[in-house]
Write an enzyme that holds these catalytic residues in place. Structure first.
Site, PDB file in Angstrom:
ATOM      1  N   CYS A  92     -21.651  55.997  78.708  1.00 25.48           N
ATOM      2  CA  CYS A  92     -22.865  56.833  78.816  1.00 25.48           C
ATOM      3  C   CYS A  92     -22.489  58.416  78.581  1.00 25.48           C
ATOM      4  O   CYS A  92     -23.429  59.231  78.324  1.00 25.48           O
ATOM      5  CB  CYS A  92     -23.576  56.654  79.989  1.00 25.48           C
ATOM      6  SG  CYS A  92     -22.434  56.577  81.432  1.00 25.48           S
TER       7      CYS A  92
HETATM    8  C1  SAM Z   1     -20.293  52.595  81.491  1.00 25.55           C
HETATM    9  S1  SAM Z   1     -18.609  51.883  81.521  1.00 25.55           S
HETATM   10  C2  SAM Z   1     -19.131  49.974  81.649  1.00 25.55           C
HETATM   11  C3  SAM Z   1     -19.336  49.760  82.977  1.00 25.55           C
HETATM   12  C4  SAM Z   1     -19.140  48.048  83.281  1.00 25.55           C
HETATM   13  N1  SAM Z   1     -20.054  47.384  82.312  1.00 25.55           N
HETATM   14  C5  SAM Z   1     -19.413  47.845  84.665  1.00 25.55           C
HETATM   15  O1  SAM Z   1     -20.074  46.927  84.937  1.00 25.55           O
HETATM   16  O2  SAM Z   1     -18.652  48.373  85.420  1.00 25.55           O
HETATM   17  C6  SAM Z   1     -18.401  52.036  79.681  1.00 25.55           C
HETATM   18  C7  SAM Z   1     -17.068  51.494  79.681  1.00 25.55           C
HETATM   19  O3  SAM Z   1     -16.738  51.197  78.270  1.00 25.55           O
HETATM   20  C8  SAM Z   1     -15.231  51.160  77.957  1.00 25.55           C
HETATM   21  N2  SAM Z   1     -14.950  51.837  76.448  1.00 25.55           N
HETATM   22  C9  SAM Z   1     -15.188  53.043  76.139  1.00 25.55           C
HETATM   23  N3  SAM Z   1     -14.559  53.033  74.765  1.00 25.55           N
HETATM   24  C10 SAM Z   1     -14.499  51.688  74.589  1.00 25.55           C
HETATM   25  C11 SAM Z   1     -14.060  51.070  72.983  1.00 25.55           C
HETATM   26  N4  SAM Z   1     -13.799  51.882  71.914  1.00 25.55           N
HETATM   27  N5  SAM Z   1     -13.645  49.647  73.011  1.00 25.55           N
HETATM   28  C12 SAM Z   1     -13.852  49.112  74.348  1.00 25.55           C
HETATM   29  N6  SAM Z   1     -14.369  49.447  75.499  1.00 25.55           N
HETATM   30  C13 SAM Z   1     -14.564  50.756  75.429  1.00 25.55           C
HETATM   31  C14 SAM Z   1     -14.804  52.030  78.829  1.00 25.55           C
HETATM   32  O4  SAM Z   1     -13.314  51.791  79.170  1.00 25.55           O
HETATM   33  C15 SAM Z   1     -15.664  51.921  80.355  1.00 25.55           C
HETATM   34  O5  SAM Z   1     -15.021  50.606  81.105  1.00 25.55           O
END
Ligand code: SAM
Length: 355
Positions: A92
């Site tokens: 986000c």
């Molecule tokens: C808002 S958090 C998700 C929270 C999660 N759904 C939960 O329930 O706790 C966004 C996630 O996107 C992951 N992320 C960011 N860039 C990414 C990428 N290029 N590929 C895979 N995951 C990614 C981050 O590591 C982070 O854990």
């Protein structure tokens, strides 16, 4: 440890693929609501380690999502069948009002990966969760519609407060649902509207009172940070139960914040209030210099366990990493209770959409 076995075996349980799964909050909620999470994708090694610790039987793809082939998930986790629910909780930060580089943040396009997964996995529902700033990104949302293709109808972004859905925390989010050849449903009415909120006392009031630097030996996550002497003096001068740094005497006032009483930093060193919801927990949620994250009574920041409970993780949820890594995972999470409140809507839509 959340129970894993039944949820992964139940054949009749709708299937889920959790993209951007983080430490597993959404997965936890869906498993508790009798959905079967078959695969998760995230590229953060620490969050993935936490996820594995709590959800051993879910197949984890620890990669940059752009490198993950959904055909492998279809073949190996869904035995070639179509999926029921695709979860897309993309980062986000690119849409957050606090991100000064948000216009150019390359992570903003990660949400478009939903299209590539939808084409191969053919979910009946796609669930997007993000910050309200996403709703203002018309061009990106148009691109998302295009990526999803004609078979999907993307609903309007709906702005909700997690506090209305059983979460003891003010957390304004943007939810969107896309559905396969069907009109996306409205979100449910609040289950804990103003006057019926779950408050901080109900959520963390039973935990042991701690001094700064003290650890509850029965729960290593309930460990209070150490604070420097000057920080402890300031905390002692902030009134219990909701007090703010505006009460500090001049000799304890923060030089860098002088004159900013009602502004951006007014929550710094502030205490939570027992009979109210908590403020939005961020990735700095156990740091008193990053928001209203001091305990209502004790002279210390809230512990990681308190933060996890305010995000409605189960009381025995395990986390990997050091203190700052754990607070990032907790702050990034989607509150478990919020997702649980949405699952009756998912089930209703699944019953209505035939392929
Ligand atoms: C808002 S958090 C998700 C929270 C999660 N759904 C939960 O329930 O706790 C966004 C996630 O996107 C992951 N992320 C960011 N860039 C990414 C990428 N290029 N590929 C895979 N995951 C990614 C981050 O590591 C982070 O854990």
């Amino acid at each position: 440890m959340t129970k894993d076995k039944g949820s992964q075996r139940g054949r009749h349980w709708p299937t889920v693929v959790d993209l951007f799964s983080g430490s597993g909050a959404v997965t936890t909620a869906l498993k508790r609501s009798r959905f079967r999470v078959v695969a998760a994708v995230d590229n953060d090694p620490i969050a993935c380690a936490t996820y594995r610790l709590n959800h051993r039987s879910v197949r984890m793809f620890q990669h940059d999502i752009r490198k993950v082939d959904p055909a492998i998930i279809r073949k190996s986790c869904l035995k070639g069948e179509d999926l029921d629910v695709l979860v897309v909780c993309a980062p986000c930060q690119p849409f957050s009002s606090q991100n000064r580089k948000r216009g150019t943040d390359l992570r903003s396009t990660l949400i478009l990966q939903a299209g590539r997964f939808a084409k191969t996995l053919r979910p009946r529902i796609i669930f997007f969760e993000n910050v309200p700033g996403l709703a203002a990104r018309d061009e990106l949302l148009d691109q998302l519609k295009e990526e999803l293709g004609e078979d999907y109808i993307l609903g309007d972004p709906e702005r909700i407060d997690a506090a209305d859905f059983g979460v003891p925390q003010r957390r304004i989010r943007c939810i969107m649902l896309a559905t396969l050849r069907a009109t996306p449903p409205k979100l449910p009415d609040p289950i804990t509207p103003k006057g019926a909120r779950i408050d901080v006392r109900q959520t963390i009031g039973h935990l042991r009172s701690l001094k700064a630097g003290e650890v509850d030996l029965k729960d290593r996550l309930h460990a209070a940070r150490k604070h420097q002497d000057i920080a402890l003096k300031r905390l002692a001068a902030v009134p219990k139960n909701g007090g703010s740094r505006s009460s500090l005497p001049p000799e304890l006032a923060l030089a860098c914040h002088t004159g900013l009483g009602t502004g951006k930093f007014s929550d710094v060193y502030g205490r939570m209030r027992w009979d109210d919801v908590a403020p939005t927990l961020t990735t700095g949620c156990t740091d008193i210099t990053r928001g209203r994250f001091a305990h209502p009574d004790d002279d210390r920041a809230i512990t990681a366990r308190e933060a996890a409970l305010l995000q409605t993780f189960p009381p025995d949820y395990k986390f990997t990493g050091n203190g700052s890594e754990i607070q990032v995972q907790i702050g990034n999470a989607v509150p478990v209770k919020l997702v649980e409140a949405l699952t009756p809507t998912f089930r209703r839509v699944l019953a209505e959409i035939t392929r």
